[in-house]
Design a protein around this motif. Structure first.
Motif, PDB file in Angstrom:
ATOM      1  N   TYR A   1       0.825  -1.210   0.000  1.00 31.90           N
ATOM      2  CA  TYR A   1       0.000   0.000   0.000  1.00 31.90           C
ATOM      3  C   TYR A   1       0.863   1.266   0.000  1.00 31.90           C
TER       4      TYR A   1
ATOM      5  N   GLU B   1       1.238   1.077  -4.402  1.00 35.18           N
ATOM      6  CA  GLU B   1       0.056   1.760  -4.919  1.00 35.18           C
ATOM      7  C   GLU B   1       0.342   3.132  -5.525  1.00 35.18           C
TER       8      GLU B   1
ATOM      9  N   ASP C   1      -0.749   4.123  -9.356  1.00 36.39           N
ATOM     10  CA  ASP C   1      -1.512   5.331  -9.700  1.00 36.39           C
ATOM     11  C   ASP C   1      -0.787   6.152 -10.760  1.00 36.39           C
TER      12      ASP C   1
ATOM     13  N   GLU D   1     -15.150   1.353 -16.182  1.00 37.04           N
ATOM     14  CA  GLU D   1     -14.448   0.848 -15.001  1.00 37.04           C
ATOM     15  C   GLU D   1     -15.394  -0.041 -14.214  1.00 37.04           C
TER      16      GLU D   1
ATOM     17  N   SER E   1     -14.046   0.123  -9.057  1.00 37.68           N
ATOM     18  CA  SER E   1     -13.456   1.432  -8.815  1.00 37.68           C
ATOM     19  C   SER E   1     -12.012   1.299  -8.350  1.00 37.68           C
ATOM     20  N   ARG E   2     -11.230   2.296  -8.654  1.00 37.20           N
ATOM     21  CA  ARG E   2      -9.814   2.293  -8.267  1.00 37.20           C
ATOM     22  C   ARG E   2      -9.657   2.278  -6.753  1.00 37.20           C
ATOM     23  N   SER E   3     -10.525   2.976  -6.036  1.00 35.40           N
ATOM     24  CA  SER E   3     -10.443   2.997  -4.575  1.00 35.40           C
ATOM     25  C   SER E   3     -10.682   1.614  -3.983  1.00 35.40           C
ATOM     26  N   LEU E   4     -11.599   0.842  -4.585  1.00 34.88           N
ATOM     27  CA  LEU E   4     -11.849  -0.520  -4.107  1.00 34.88           C
ATOM     28  C   LEU E   4     -10.678  -1.434  -4.456  1.00 34.88           C
ATOM     29  N   GLN E   5     -10.109  -1.253  -5.642  1.00 35.20           N
ATOM     30  CA  GLN E   5      -8.955  -2.061  -6.040  1.00 35.20           C
ATOM     31  C   GLN E   5      -7.786  -1.859  -5.092  1.00 35.20           C
ATOM     32  N   SER E   6      -7.526  -0.612  -4.688  1.00 33.50           N
ATOM     33  CA  SER E   6      -6.351  -0.294  -3.880  1.00 33.50           C
ATOM     34  C   SER E   6      -6.538  -0.570  -2.395  1.00 33.50           C
ATOM     35  N   THR E   7      -7.742  -0.963  -1.986  1.00 28.70           N
ATOM     36  CA  THR E   7      -7.996  -1.237  -0.564  1.00 28.70           C
ATOM     37  C   THR E   7      -8.431  -2.690  -0.367  1.00 28.70           C
TER      38      THR E   7
END
Length: 254
Positions: A29, A33, A37, A53, A56-62
Motif C-alpha cells: 500500500y 500503490e 496510480d 471501469e 473502482s480504483r479505490s476498491l482495487q487499492s484497498t
C-alpha cells in the motif's frame, strides 16, 4: 514426521503466511500503490480508449489489494510449511528455525527473484494485451524451471558431499545452478513491451516495490514460522522445570 505434526505445522504455516501477508500489505500500500496510480495516470493521458471501469480504483487499492495479498500469503504459507516438513533433517543438521529460514529464502529466490530477473514485474499500461497469454506462460515456465533446478541443485550437493565435503559440494552445485539458469535466460524469448515514453523512474520504482513486497513476505514468514515450528517440534518443559532442574520432594523428618 508423524501426520499430526504435519497437520499442525500446516496450520501454523498458513497462520504465519497470514501475518506475513499483513506486513506485505502495508509495504504494497505504501510503496506499490503510488506507482500504480502514476502508471494509470500515464495510461489515461496517452490513451483515447477509456473503457468502463467495472471496479473502482479505490476498491482495487484497498479491499481488492488486501484480499489478493492475504490469500497469496496464506496459500504460500501452507505450501512452504509442507516444503519445510520435507526439508527438515534432509538438507543438513539444522534446527527448525534455521530450516524454516532456509526454506523461506530458497523459495523467495526460486519462486520470485530468479523469474523476476528474466521477466520483471511491469505496472499497468505496460504490455500488449494481445501477448498477455504468451507472457504469462513464459513467466510460469520460468518459475517451474527455477524451482525444479533449485531442487536438482540440492540433490546434486547432497550426492557430492561425501566425496567433496559440504563446502565444495555446495560450491559446485551452486555453480551448476547458476550456469543452467543462465542458459535458460539466454534461450527463453525476451519480452520488452515498455513504451518508449514511459517514465523510467516510475518503472523502476514499481519493480523495486514489487521486490520489497516479496522480500517482506518471505522474510517475515521464515522468522515467524521458524518460531512456531520450533515450539511444536521442541516443546517447552513444564513450568516447574523452566529453571532446568526438577523440584525434588523434601526428605522425610525422622
Amino acid at each position: 514426521m508423524n501426520p499430526v505434526s504435519v497437520r499442525v505445522l500446516l496450520v501454523r504455516g498458513m497462520l504465519a503466511g497470514l501475518v506475513a501477508g499483513l506486513l506485505a500489505l502495508v509495504v504494497a500500500y505504501l510503496l506499490g500503490e503510488p506507482r500504480v496510480d502514476a502508471a494509470i495516470d500515464f495510461e489515461e493521458a496517452h490513451s483515447h480508449d477509456h473503457g468502463v471501469e467495472l471496479v473502482s480504483r479505490s476498491l482495487q487499492s484497498t479491499a481488492g489489494l488486501a484480499t489478493g495479498v492475504l490469500v497469496y500469503g496464506v496459500a504460500l504459507g501452507g505450501i512452504a510449511a509442507l516444503a519445510f516438513c520435507v526439508a527438515l533433517g534432509r538438507i543438513g543438521r539444522f534446527g527448525p528455525r534455521a530450516t524454516a529460514l532456509m526454506v523461506s529464502m530458497g523459495s523467495l529466490l526460486a519462486v520470485y527473484v530468479v523469474p523476476f530477473l528474466k521477466y520483471p514485474a511491469n505496472p499497468p499500461s505496460v504490455g500488449d494485451p494481445d501477448t498477455i497469454t504468451k507472457r504469462t506462460t513464459l513467466y510460469f515456465l520460468m518459475i517451474a524451471l527455477s524451482v525444479l533446478l533449485g531442487i536438482a541443485a540440492v540433490i546434486l550437493g547432497k550426492r557430492l558431499a561425501p566425496r567433496l565435503g559440504n563446502w565444495y559440494a555446495t560450491v559446485v552445485a551452486s555453480a551448476a545452478l547458476v550456469l543452467v539458469i543462465g542458459l535458460a535466460y539466454a534461450f527463453l524469448p525476451a519480452v520488452n513491451e515498455v513504451p518508449k515514453d514511459f517514465p523510467a523512474t516510475v518503472l523502476w520504482q514499481f519493480r523495486l516495490a514489487a521486490l520489497a513486497i516479496q522480500c517482506t513476505l518471505w522474510a517475515a514468514f521464515g522468522l515467524l514460522f521458524g518460531h512456531l515450528a520450533e515450539r511444536v517440534l521442541t516443546p517447552r518443559t513444564a513450568p516447574d522445570r523452566q529453571s532446568g532442574t526438577a523440584t525434588r520432594p523434601a526428605a522425610p523428618v525422622n
